[in-house]
Design an enzyme around this catalytic site. Structure first.
Site, mmCIF file in Angstrom:
data_model
loop_
_atom_site.group_PDB
_atom_site.id
_atom_site.type_symbol
_atom_site.label_atom_id
_atom_site.label_comp_id
_atom_site.label_asym_id
_atom_site.label_seq_id
_atom_site.Cartn_x
_atom_site.Cartn_y
_atom_site.Cartn_z
ATOM 1 N N ASN A 9 -18.489 -14.845 -43.287
ATOM 2 C CA ASN A 9 -19.937 -14.947 -43.489
ATOM 3 C C ASN A 9 -20.280 -16.431 -43.508
ATOM 4 O O ASN A 9 -20.005 -17.117 -44.491
ATOM 5 C CB ASN A 9 -20.313 -14.276 -44.820
ATOM 6 C CG ASN A 9 -21.772 -14.482 -45.175
ATOM 7 O OD1 ASN A 9 -22.572 -14.906 -44.337
ATOM 8 N ND2 ASN A 9 -22.119 -14.185 -46.413
ATOM 9 N N GLU A 96 -26.763 -12.537 -52.205
ATOM 10 C CA GLU A 96 -27.730 -13.640 -52.083
ATOM 11 C C GLU A 96 -29.064 -13.124 -51.566
ATOM 12 O O GLU A 96 -30.125 -13.633 -51.933
ATOM 13 C CB GLU A 96 -27.149 -14.740 -51.174
ATOM 14 C CG GLU A 96 -26.034 -15.493 -51.902
ATOM 15 C CD GLU A 96 -24.991 -16.118 -50.993
ATOM 16 O OE1 GLU A 96 -25.234 -16.228 -49.774
ATOM 17 O OE2 GLU A 96 -23.919 -16.476 -51.516
ATOM 18 N N GLY A 172 -18.501 -17.868 -54.084
ATOM 19 C CA GLY A 172 -18.776 -19.299 -53.994
ATOM 20 C C GLY A 172 -18.415 -20.061 -55.253
ATOM 21 O O GLY A 172 -18.815 -21.215 -55.429
ATOM 22 N N GLY A 233 -16.691 -16.226 -47.364
ATOM 23 C CA GLY A 233 -17.757 -17.206 -47.204
ATOM 24 C C GLY A 233 -17.195 -18.580 -46.892
ATOM 25 O O GLY A 233 -16.880 -18.912 -45.751
HETATM 26 C C1 PEP Z 1 -19.666 -14.268 -49.357
HETATM 27 O O1 PEP Z 1 -20.615 -15.003 -49.185
HETATM 28 O O2 PEP Z 1 -19.740 -13.108 -48.944
HETATM 29 C C2 PEP Z 1 -18.496 -14.794 -50.055
HETATM 30 C C3 PEP Z 1 -17.583 -13.945 -50.446
HETATM 31 O O3 PEP Z 1 -18.450 -16.139 -50.266
HETATM 32 P P1 PEP Z 1 -17.176 -16.988 -50.796
HETATM 33 O O4 PEP Z 1 -15.978 -16.540 -50.033
HETATM 34 O O5 PEP Z 1 -17.550 -18.421 -50.526
HETATM 35 O O6 PEP Z 1 -17.060 -16.697 -52.244
#
Ligand code: PEP
Length: 249
Positions: A9, A96, A172, A233
């Site tokens: 993502n 989000e 995140g 992410g």
């Molecule tokens: C995401 O945005 O779906 C996600 C899991 O982000 P991250 O891997 O940065 O935690």
């Protein structure tokens, strides 16, 4: 045997030129026939991604879409537009979007139905906040999100759907759920699907974990019985994504 998925993502990162550079860097690193690899890129990067990934093992996904066919919805993108561009997957109900853009269980459900009506495969996100986990209501919350998401979704469509369990406290933050925490909820999601559609659908549907997945954590997470890969992410924007895709090498 469910095939593992590594879906990146990209969120609101990378201009088309930057996307070109990132795909050039990542493409040689994400060659693994055992894994379905998906880059969920910003809308504006879709044409360049489709062009560059043609004939490769990587599919292109979007990160959102509208639930109506067309009309006066300034700034929105329809499922048909995505499909015509060559997009195969679409993330729906990312936390989000729920947090900042008023996505609800109802709009998530409408988007899932609209995605299927346009031959897109939805990657449906669910997950609890830290407060909900501490209150001990995680499983009830997840059950509600999943049940609401699948209203009027047929068993055939449910089999194709990808669910991403993403605890909000792990997105995140660098805080990965332990493999046991992630497995507990993914297994519960599979049981919830079994309750809605029966065992056959539950055995086929793929359930991902998302939340600070990295090349280091992917092997142990993806080895769990009910975790069929990751929605990634931050690490999807780096060479580390290659290690995630090649978690089994
Ligand atoms: C995401 O945005 O779906 C996600 C899991 O982000 P991250 O891997 O940065 O935690």
């Amino acid at each position: 045997m469910r095939k593992i998925i590594a879906a990146g993502n990209w969120k609101m990162n990378k201009t088309p030129q930057e996307a070109e550079a990132l795909i050039t860097e990542l493409l040689p690193l994400v060659n693994n026939d055992d894994v379905d690899v998906i880059f969920c890129v910003p809308f504006i990067d879709i044409p360049v991604a489709i062009e560059m990934l043609k004939g490769s093992n990587v599919s292109v996904g979007a990160q959102n879409m509208h639930f109506e066919d067309k009309g006066a919805f300034t700034g929105e993108i329809s499922a048909k537009m995505l499909y015509e561009c060559g997009v195969e997957y679409v993330i729906i109900g990312h936390s989000e979007r729920r947090q900042y853009f008023a996505e609800t269980d109802e709009t998530v459900n409408r988007k899932i139905l609209q995605a299927f009506a346009n031959e897109l495969i939805p990657i449906v996100c669910c997950g609890e906040t830290l407060e909900q986990r501490e209150e001990g209501i995680t499983l009830d919350w997840i059950k509600g999100q999943i049940t609401n998401a699948f209203v009027n979704v047929s068993a055939e469509q449910a089999k194709e759907t990808i669910i991403a369990y993403e605890p909000i406290w792990a997105i995140g933050t660098g805080k990965v759920a332990t493999k046991e925490q992630a497995e507990e909820v993914c297994k519960f999601i599979r049981e919830t699907i079994a309750g809605l559609y029966g065992q056959e659908v539950a055995e086929e549907i793929r359930i991902l974990y998302g939340g600070s997945v990295s090349g280091d954590s992917a092997p142990e997470l993806f080895a769990m019985e009910d975790i069929d890969g990751g929605l990634v992410g931050g690490a999807a924007l780096k060479a580390d994504f290659g290690r995630i895709v090649n978690y089994n090498k």
